[in-house]
Design a protein around this motif. Sequence first.
Motif, PDB file in Angstrom:
ATOM      1  N   GLY A  42       0.987  -1.193  -0.006  1.00 24.41           N
ATOM      2  CA  GLY A  42       0.099  -0.149   0.006  1.00 24.41           C
ATOM      3  C   GLY A  42       0.821   1.281  -0.068  1.00 24.41           C
ATOM      4  O   GLY A  42       1.887   1.361  -0.091  1.00 24.41           O
ATOM      5  N   ALA A  43       0.255   2.305   0.315  1.00 24.44           N
ATOM      6  CA  ALA A  43       0.689   3.722   0.069  1.00 24.44           C
ATOM      7  C   ALA A  43      -0.029   4.520   0.736  1.00 24.44           C
ATOM      8  O   ALA A  43      -1.326   4.582   0.906  1.00 24.44           O
ATOM      9  CB  ALA A  43       0.954   4.056  -1.378  1.00 24.44           C
ATOM     10  N   VAL A  44       0.315   5.447   1.550  1.00 25.42           N
ATOM     11  CA  VAL A  44      -0.144   6.573   2.117  1.00 25.42           C
ATOM     12  C   VAL A  44       0.519   7.868   1.764  1.00 25.42           C
ATOM     13  O   VAL A  44       1.579   8.090   1.737  1.00 25.42           O
ATOM     14  CB  VAL A  44      -0.328   6.619   3.576  1.00 25.42           C
ATOM     15  N   LEU A  45      -0.491   8.889   1.706  1.00 28.64           N
ATOM     16  CA  LEU A  45      -0.012  10.372   1.408  1.00 28.64           C
ATOM     17  C   LEU A  45       0.279  11.195   2.728  1.00 28.64           C
ATOM     18  O   LEU A  45      -0.093  10.507   3.652  1.00 28.64           O
ATOM     19  CB  LEU A  45      -1.106  11.312   0.607  1.00 28.64           C
ATOM     20  N   ARG A  46       1.320  12.024   2.686  1.00 29.99           N
ATOM     21  CA  ARG A  46       1.654  12.515   3.816  1.00 29.99           C
ATOM     22  C   ARG A  46       0.325  13.117   4.736  1.00 29.99           C
ATOM     23  O   ARG A  46      -0.488  13.676   4.080  1.00 29.99           O
ATOM     24  CB  ARG A  46       2.269  13.977   3.635  1.00 29.99           C
ATOM     25  N   GLY A  47       0.442  12.813   5.866  1.00 27.98           N
ATOM     26  CA  GLY A  47      -0.683  13.040   6.698  1.00 27.98           C
ATOM     27  C   GLY A  47      -1.676  12.187   6.872  1.00 27.98           C
ATOM     28  O   GLY A  47      -2.898  12.264   7.665  1.00 27.98           O
ATOM     29  N   GLU A  48      -2.015  11.158   6.258  1.00 29.54           N
ATOM     30  CA  GLU A  48      -2.970  10.209   5.966  1.00 29.54           C
ATOM     31  C   GLU A  48      -2.505   9.119   6.504  1.00 29.54           C
ATOM     32  O   GLU A  48      -1.447   8.511   6.773  1.00 29.54           O
ATOM     33  CB  GLU A  48      -3.452  10.160   4.532  1.00 29.54           C
ATOM     34  N   GLY A 106     -11.486 -10.642  18.153  1.00 29.40           N
ATOM     35  CA  GLY A 106     -12.318  -9.799  17.681  1.00 29.40           C
ATOM     36  C   GLY A 106     -11.464  -9.092  16.416  1.00 29.40           C
ATOM     37  O   GLY A 106     -10.463  -9.742  16.180  1.00 29.40           O
ATOM     38  N   ASP A 107     -11.967  -7.913  16.081  1.00 29.19           N
ATOM     39  CA  ASP A 107     -11.230  -7.368  14.868  1.00 29.19           C
ATOM     40  C   ASP A 107     -10.152  -6.376  15.395  1.00 29.19           C
ATOM     41  O   ASP A 107     -10.507  -5.681  16.259  1.00 29.19           O
ATOM     42  CB  ASP A 107     -12.107  -6.448  14.183  1.00 29.19           C
ATOM     43  N   TYR A 108      -8.857  -6.742  14.969  1.00 29.61           N
ATOM     44  CA  TYR A 108      -7.853  -5.878  15.416  1.00 29.61           C
ATOM     45  C   TYR A 108      -7.590  -4.828  14.086  1.00 29.61           C
ATOM     46  O   TYR A 108      -7.747  -5.218  13.118  1.00 29.61           O
ATOM     47  CB  TYR A 108      -6.471  -6.543  15.644  1.00 29.61           C
ATOM     48  N   ARG A 109      -7.262  -3.690  14.637  1.00 21.60           N
ATOM     49  CA  ARG A 109      -7.254  -2.486  13.319  1.00 21.60           C
ATOM     50  C   ARG A 109      -5.448  -2.208  13.357  1.00 21.60           C
ATOM     51  O   ARG A 109      -4.737  -1.899  14.469  1.00 21.60           O
ATOM     52  CB  ARG A 109      -7.713  -1.191  13.969  1.00 21.60           C
ATOM     53  N   VAL A 110      -4.973  -2.434  12.085  1.00 22.91           N
ATOM     54  CA  VAL A 110      -3.520  -1.961  12.110  1.00 22.91           C
ATOM     55  C   VAL A 110      -3.578  -0.717  11.189  1.00 22.91           C
ATOM     56  O   VAL A 110      -4.165  -0.584  10.156  1.00 22.91           O
ATOM     57  CB  VAL A 110      -2.750  -3.121  11.061  1.00 22.91           C
ATOM     58  N   VAL A 111      -3.312   0.345  11.813  1.00 23.35           N
ATOM     59  CA  VAL A 111      -3.221   1.851  11.229  1.00 23.35           C
ATOM     60  C   VAL A 111      -1.676   1.942  10.730  1.00 23.35           C
ATOM     61  O   VAL A 111      -1.109   2.314  11.623  1.00 23.35           O
ATOM     62  CB  VAL A 111      -3.742   2.726  12.365  1.00 23.35           C
ATOM     63  N   VAL A 112      -1.511   2.240   9.566  1.00 25.75           N
ATOM     64  CA  VAL A 112      -0.408   2.539   8.803  1.00 25.75           C
ATOM     65  C   VAL A 112      -0.112   3.916   8.343  1.00 25.75           C
ATOM     66  O   VAL A 112      -1.062   4.679   7.741  1.00 25.75           O
ATOM     67  CB  VAL A 112       0.021   1.827   7.689  1.00 25.75           C
ATOM     68  N   GLY A 113       0.795   4.720   8.776  1.00 20.38           N
ATOM     69  CA  GLY A 113       1.085   5.969   8.469  1.00 20.38           C
ATOM     70  C   GLY A 113       2.450   6.272   7.944  1.00 20.38           C
ATOM     71  O   GLY A 113       3.258   5.441   8.450  1.00 20.38           O
ATOM     72  N   GLY A 114       3.067   7.493   7.634  1.00 18.99           N
ATOM     73  CA  GLY A 114       4.126   7.796   7.269  1.00 18.99           C
ATOM     74  C   GLY A 114       4.704   8.733   8.257  1.00 18.99           C
ATOM     75  O   GLY A 114       4.157   9.725   8.816  1.00 18.99           O
ATOM     76  N   THR A 115       6.048   8.633   8.493  1.00 18.68           N
ATOM     77  CA  THR A 115       6.843   9.454   9.490  1.00 18.68           C
ATOM     78  C   THR A 115       7.052  10.850   8.884  1.00 18.68           C
ATOM     79  O   THR A 115       7.419  11.702   9.603  1.00 18.68           O
ATOM     80  CB  THR A 115       7.966   8.755  10.241  1.00 18.68           C
ATOM     81  N   ARG A 116       7.353  10.793   7.500  1.00 20.49           N
ATOM     82  CA  ARG A 116       7.794  11.840   6.844  1.00 20.49           C
ATOM     83  C   ARG A 116       7.380  11.800   5.312  1.00 20.49           C
ATOM     84  O   ARG A 116       7.581  10.607   4.897  1.00 20.49           O
ATOM     85  CB  ARG A 116       9.409  12.390   7.049  1.00 20.49           C
TER      86      ARG A 116
END
Length: 128
Positions: A42-48, A106-116
């Motif tokens: 996957g990929a995330v934009l800055r701040g997402e 139950g459902d575990y949530r993995v929340v991925v983000g960028g550090t920069r």
Amino acid sequence: MRAFRPALLPLLLALLLGAFVAQDAPRRIRFARGATSAVVDGAVLRGERAVYLVWARAGQRMRVQVTSPEDNAVFQLRGPGRGGTLPGADETDDATAWSGVLPRSGDYRVVVGGTRGNAEFRLRVEIR
């Protein structure tokens, strides 16, 4: 110069709204039949953030790892319901790997983000 066509406005708004809603919507990680792990690119934009759901039972051992070409992707791991984040995978931990026995089913949530900046990543989840 072309004239603005008001008939296109609903289409443009739908596309923009769809882009924002799709990013926030959790995606379920499914394991192939008989497999104990799954990998998601996957990929995330800055701040997402990208949010993934993984169902597991209490007492199972889970391992989560995120890698990125620029070493700028991290994750948080949240328990089912209002379980909060798991020790070592909180928002301030900048976790790239986590392993532990799960306290609840139950459902575990993995929340991925960028550090920069923007972050491309590969997320691997293993449950035994």
